[in-house]
Every structure is written in structure tokens, then in C-alpha cells.
Design an enzyme around this catalytic site. Structure first.
Site, PDB file in Angstrom:
ATOM      1  N   CYS A   1      58.989  64.625  77.530  1.00  0.00           N
ATOM      2  CA  CYS A   1      58.098  63.415  77.954  1.00  0.00           C
ATOM      3  C   CYS A   1      56.776  63.888  77.077  1.00  0.00           C
ATOM      4  CB  CYS A   1      57.821  63.290  79.400  1.00  0.00           C
ATOM      5  SG  CYS A   1      56.657  61.988  79.748  1.00  0.00           S
TER       6      CYS A   1
ATOM      7  N   GLY B   1      45.643  65.462  82.846  1.00  0.00           N
ATOM      8  CA  GLY B   1      45.564  66.187  83.869  1.00  0.00           C
ATOM      9  C   GLY B   1      46.632  67.640  84.066  1.00  0.00           C
TER      10      GLY B   1
ATOM     11  N   CYS C   1      60.341  62.803  87.929  1.00  0.00           N
ATOM     12  CA  CYS C   1      59.870  61.504  88.232  1.00  0.00           C
ATOM     13  C   CYS C   1      61.045  60.412  88.330  1.00  0.00           C
ATOM     14  CB  CYS C   1      58.611  61.262  87.398  1.00  0.00           C
ATOM     15  SG  CYS C   1      59.310  60.772  85.413  1.00  0.00           S
TER      16      CYS C   1
END
Length: 233
Positions: free
Chosen positions: A33, A57, A129
């Protein structure tokens, strides 16, 4: 401003995830990803918008060294994500910023709470996810149904110990869920032969090794200067 990367994410991350499991390997979709979506399409979109940098982040630090920007582990060892960013190139790193890398996770939560953010106390996610229920095999079954082939669980001498429903349900090092009865020495998955639909098991000692073959190596420093490396597996 919303960017729709659903199709790209499916093609470059989810399908790769399924293909890797079908080959008897254990994928790390977070690496793909970052490599194929966040630091490719998203970064290009940031450049197209005229942004001077892309901030994420991730818990990792970017430090300007004598030879350019360097990738360092996060200040919070328990949350370090440098492992997931190993494929980051020098060019990408020069454009990236990681404002959380120098903070402890508890500090980040305190700042979020002070700002009134609704997810300040959100539990840390341990799941992939796109596999929220933990049933990753269902993703592989859907995208690679041909990989769901029953086979045999064998010991290191080739003796059949039992059947299995598909190599996609196993990973090297696995102990639980083998479906083997008996009170002998605990057995672990030591090798997966996807071509023959065979799962090889053995004692814990068989998992030990002194040599590991690497591929897709990405040097962010001059390899000639890397006399010793800390490796995470």
C-alpha cells in the site's frame, strides 16, 4: 478534496495479497500500500496540487544526513513502522514528512484529545484494513478460487499426517489450527509447497536457520558502508 483510489488499491494491493498467499507465501499488504498507492499515486497527486511536501501519520523519522534524507526508526519503539516503509526510495523520502515519528503514541493521543478529535482514544488496529474480520482466506477464495485446493499435511520425511483444505490457511511458523491430534512434540509449519498443495510440518528446531535469502532489497544508504544491519523478520 477526496481522491478515489479504490480500483488502484484493489489491483495493486488486494490482488497482490491474494496472489502471494496462493503461492504459499505470507504477504505484507501494508508494504504494498505504501509502495504502490500512498507513495505513488497519492504522492503524485500532492505534487500536482503544488504541495511542497506530503505528511503522513507513520511512526518513523526522517532525518537530514550528510548524504541526504535518511529513514530512521520512530522514537516509540513499540509503534515503529519503518519496517513497512522499507521500499521507500530516496526521491520519495526527500518529499515526505513524518510529524509523529518523534512522539510517543501516548503523546499523540494526548494532543488529539486536547484538540477534541473523536478518535483520540480509538483502540490500536491489529487487523488488515480490508480484512476487518480477520478471515483473510475469504479474500483469497474470492479472488483466487483455484488456489483453494485440498492437499496433505506431511512431516519432514514425507509421511502423511492428515489432510488440509488449502495452503492459503497456513503460514510458515504456524502451530495452531493444524488439525493434527496427538500428544507428542508440538509441530509447526516449516515449509509450504503450493504447487503440490503440501504443508510440511516439523519440530520447533526445524524453524531455526542461519541463512535467509532476500529479494526486493532497497538500499537507502550506500551498501558499501553498511558493515552491519539490524534485520526484522
Amino acid at each position: 478534496y477526496v481522491l478515489d483510489y479504490e480500483q488502484r488499491f484493489r489491483e495493486r494491493v488486494i490482488e497482490d495479497f491474494a496472489q502471494t498467499y496462493a503461492k504459499g507465501e505470507t504477504p505484507i499488504p501494508c508494504v504494498r500500500c505504501n509502495e504502490r498507492v500512498k507513495f505513488a499515486d497519492l504522492m503524485q497527486s500532492a505534487r500536482d496540487l503544488g504541495a511542497e511536501a506530503l505528511a503522513t501519520g507513520h511512526y518513523v523519522r526522517r532525518i537530514d544526513g550528510a548524504g541526504g534524507p535518511e529513514l530512521h526508526c520512530a522514537a516509540d519503539d513499540s509503534k515503529d513502522q519503518s519496517y513497512f516503509l522499507f521500499a521507500t526510495t530516496r526521491e520519495q523520502l526527500s518529499y515526505l514528512r513524518f510529524p509523529l515519528g518523534g512522539l510517543e503514541k501516548s503523546q499523540t493521543r494526548a494532543i488529539a484529545a486536547e484538540l477534541g478529535l473523536v478518535n483520540a482514544a480509538k483502540p490500536d488496529s491489529q487487523d488488515i484494513c480490508f480484512v476487518a474480520d480477520g478471515r483473510y482466506a475469504s479474500i483469497v477464495e474470492k479472488l483466487k478460487p483455484e488456489a483453494v485446493r485440498a492437499g496433505e499435511i506431511v512431516d519432514e520425511a514425507g509421511r502423511v499426517l492428515g489432510p488440509h483444505d488449502g495452503v492459503i490457511h497456513f503460514t510458515v511458523g504456524q502451530r495452531k489450527g493444524l488439525g493434527l491430534s496427538g500428544g507428542g512434540e508440538p509441530l509447526f509449519v516449516t515449509r509450504i509447497d503450493a504447487a503440490k498443495a503440501r504443508v510440511v510440518v516439523g519440530p520447533r528446531s526445524s524453524l531455526c536457520t542461519r541463512n535467509i535469502s532476500l529479494r526486493d532489497v532497497n538500499w537507502l544508504a550506500d551498501p558499501a558502508e553498511a558493515a552491519a544491519c539490524a534485520v526484522k523478520v
